[in-house]
Enzyme design. Structure first.
Site, PDB file in Angstrom:
ATOM      1  N   ASP A  31       0.838  -1.197   0.000  1.00  0.00           N
ATOM      2  CA  ASP A  31       0.000   0.000   0.000  1.00  0.00           C
ATOM      3  C   ASP A  31       0.874   1.249   0.000  1.00  0.00           C
ATOM      4  OD1 ASP A  31       0.769  -0.678   2.700  1.00  0.00           O
ATOM      5  OD2 ASP A  31      -0.646   0.832   3.425  1.00  0.00           O
ATOM      6  N   GLU A  74       0.112  -0.988   5.999  1.00  0.00           N
ATOM      7  CA  GLU A  74       1.203  -0.443   6.807  1.00  0.00           C
ATOM      8  C   GLU A  74       1.078   1.062   6.989  1.00  0.00           C
ATOM      9  OE1 GLU A  74       5.075   1.261   7.911  1.00  0.00           O
ATOM     10  OE2 GLU A  74       3.927   1.629   6.081  1.00  0.00           O
TER      11      GLU A  74
END
Length: 385
Positions: free
Chosen positions: A92, A152
């Site tokens: 991400d 994250e």
């Protein structure tokens, strides 16, 4: 043993393919908040890894709910080599859909810029080429477990238990988060977040000024108390990042909020600051205070085994012809969770560059062979152990 310098040379020889791989991943827009885009991208990232490395011997995909799924792939080690190395990467990014339309991956000499290229799609490519190079050069290596997480950048709430479980069974966790000048990160601060909300009593600021109780005034009194919780001697910082409230210039404010970011190196400091935040009170009894405290990440401090593996990294640096420096930083990563369990973790093995989360995010092309070789060298020395 195969030298790390041989891995560096191998990657340099294949640099056009490496850059094509990186372009392939950067073209996949994967903002943390977009479950649909993350879900669409993950099979393509897996397909890329399988094309380069073949089918893994073990595979698991964990449902991320509203966030990105966690993909866990393991490739076998060399015959007779025990153990597994975990390479932990997140796919991400902070960049919203559509960013590529005005900012595609672009090369200018040694500089490669684009959304997510540094943080941290270069790290995924490095892991794949690390294992590919070790195989092609006939170097002994443990099994390599690549874990790809999709949350994250927004706290790792979904991926954390999977990360902790995987790290517990591995020789070491290598995290290819960005590297500042090639230094590896062995210390990161832990994070405590707080959301502070004050509810007051609205009234007209001119016609009835004393009938109200201002939430804005109360939160203004609280902020200096919050900031005063910092302790520079212990590395504890406190930042009030946003403040908002009120509905108009002539209205006694009915609500006000602020967002607080606390960074600590000492685990005891997290408890001290959190307790102090939760003990805060408003002065005007007509107002109420709501305090939400999130112990987001524990500090990352080196374990004795981490220090031993850093010593291996120094040996790799000697082979590559440059010293490996270590670094302590204020930013947190998934490595914080691993270190808090007393497990070895080396961070900052990713692309060499600058500007994560900024429009000037970039890596150096010349840093890719070096960083990939550093990872490979550590892995090979673990096999020798």
């Amino acid at each position: 043993m195969t030298s790390a310098a041989a891995v560096r040379d191998y990657v340099e020889t294949h640099i056009d393919e490496v850059l094509a791989d990186l372009d392939r991943l950067v073209r996949l827009e994967t903002p943390s908040s977009r479950r649909d885009l993350l879900e669409a991208a993950l099979p393509q990232i897996e397909a890329y890894a399988v094309e380069r490395l073949g089918e893994p011997v073990a595979r698991a995909r964990h449902d991320g709910g509203e966030r990105g799924d966690v993909l866990d792939l393991t490739w076998a080690g060399s015959p007779g080599v025990a153990g597994t190395v975990l390479s932990l990467c997140h796919y991400d990014t902070v960049w919203p859909e559509g960013t590529l339309a005005t900012w595609p991956l672009t090369r200018d000499g040694d500089v490669l810029t684009g959304p997510g290229v540094l943080d941290m799609k270069a790290g995924i490519v490095q892991t794949v080429w690390m294992l590919r190079a070790l195989r092609e050069l006939g170097a002994s290596h443990p099994a390599v477990r690549l874990m790809l997480t999709g949350d994250e950048e927004i706290g790792s709430a979904v991926s954390r238990p999977h990360i902790e479980a995987a790290a517990a069974g591995c020789l070491v966790t290598l995290i290819s988060e960005p590297s500042a000048g090639g230094a590896v990160k062995v210390q990161r601060k832990g994070t405590v977040f707080a959301d502070v909300t004050v509810t007051g009593l609205e009234s007209h600021a001119g016609l009835d000024p004393y009938a109200g109780a201002s939430a804005v005034h109360e939160i203004a009194k609280l902020i200096p108390k919050i900031v005063a919780l910092a302790d520079r001697s212990k590395g504890t910082t406190v930042n009030v990042g946003t403040v908002e409230g009120g509905s108009g210039r002539n209205v006694i404010a009915g609500q006000a909020r602020c967002a607080v970011d606390v960074r600590v190196q000492d685990p005891d400091e997290a408890e001290r600051v959190a307790s102090a935040l939760e003990a805060l009170q408003v002065e005007d009894e007509r107002c109420s205070l709501e305090m939400y405290v999130d112990h987001n990440r524990p500090p990352m401090n080196p374990t004795p085994r981490t220090e031993e593996i850093v010593a291996l990294a120094h040996r790799v640096g000697e082979d590559l012809g440059f010293p490996i420096e270590t670094q302590a930083v204020g930013g947190a990563s998934d490595g914080n969770f691993i270190a808090a369990l007393g497990l070895p973790v080396i961070d900052g093995l990713g692309g060499i560059g600058a500007g994560p989360h900024a429009r000037h995010e970039h890596i150096t092309v010349s840093g890719l062979p070096r960083q990939t070789a550093l990872m490979a060298g550590i892995v090979e020395l673990l096999a020798a152990e």
